[in-house]
Design a protein around this motif. Structure first.
Motif, short mmCIF file in Angstrom:
data_model
loop_
_atom_site.label_atom_id
_atom_site.label_comp_id
_atom_site.label_asym_id
_atom_site.label_seq_id
_atom_site.Cartn_x
_atom_site.Cartn_y
_atom_site.Cartn_z
N VAL A 41 46.72 -13.72 -7.69
CA VAL A 41 46.47 -13.99 -9.10
C VAL A 41 45.01 -14.41 -9.29
N ASP A 68 53.16 -19.08 -18.07
CA ASP A 68 53.11 -17.62 -17.98
C ASP A 68 52.48 -17.16 -16.67
N GLN A 71 55.13 -17.51 -14.13
CA GLN A 71 56.11 -16.43 -14.24
C GLN A 71 55.59 -15.18 -13.53
N ALA A 72 54.31 -14.89 -13.66
CA ALA A 72 53.73 -13.75 -12.95
C ALA A 72 53.85 -13.94 -11.43
N LEU A 76 56.06 -11.55 -8.89
CA LEU A 76 55.43 -10.92 -7.74
C LEU A 76 56.12 -11.31 -6.44
N GLY A 99 55.65 -6.52 -16.10
CA GLY A 99 55.64 -7.98 -16.13
C GLY A 99 54.39 -8.65 -15.58
N PHE A 100 54.07 -8.42 -14.33
CA PHE A 100 52.97 -9.13 -13.67
C PHE A 100 51.65 -8.92 -14.39
N GLU A 101 51.25 -7.67 -14.55
CA GLU A 101 49.96 -7.40 -15.17
C GLU A 101 49.93 -7.81 -16.64
N ARG A 102 51.02 -7.61 -17.34
CA ARG A 102 51.08 -7.98 -18.75
C ARG A 102 50.93 -9.49 -18.93
N LEU A 103 51.57 -10.26 -18.08
CA LEU A 103 51.47 -11.72 -18.18
C LEU A 103 50.04 -12.21 -17.93
N LEU A 104 49.30 -11.51 -17.10
CA LEU A 104 47.95 -11.96 -16.75
C LEU A 104 46.84 -11.25 -17.52
#
Length: 110
Positions: A41, A68, A71-72, A76, A99-104
């Protein structure tokens, strides 16, 4: 960022809930995944993860370890736990879906 597992046992429980793990056999594996996910991250967003201190402003190079972002990390780690190899056969999914990329996305520095 280093997690104090003794002070924060709820982190491991949350990971196990997400990954649907009912035993303690893979606890050390999960902890290693968390360390790697936190580092990932930081690299992905080009910022250092920090736990905020009241009254202290974050620098532009720092990012709060907010819900958030956690959550990422959880998504992962669960993905890495379920898919332990670099190559998966018999599936069309190639990345952690959305999920992962959208959250970050909004925290990433370009």
């Amino acid at each position: 960022m280093i997690i104090d597992w003794d002070a924060q046992p709820e982190v491991l429980e949350r990971l196990k809930l997400q990954a649907r793990i009912d035993t303690d056999e893979d606890d050390e594996l999960l902890k290693g995944y968390v360390d790697a996910a936190l580092a990932h991250v930081e690299q992905h967003c080009d910022r250092k993860l920090v736990v905020p201190v009241p009254g202290v402003d974050l620098s532009p190079d720092q990012m709060e370890l907010s819900s958030d972002v956690w959550q990422a990390v959880v998504l992962l780690v669960a993905h890495w736990y379920a898919t332990r190899e670099a190559v998966v056969t018999g599936t069309i999914a190639t990345t952690v879906p959305l999920g992962f990329e959208r959250l970050l996305w909004y925290r990433k520095r370009f």
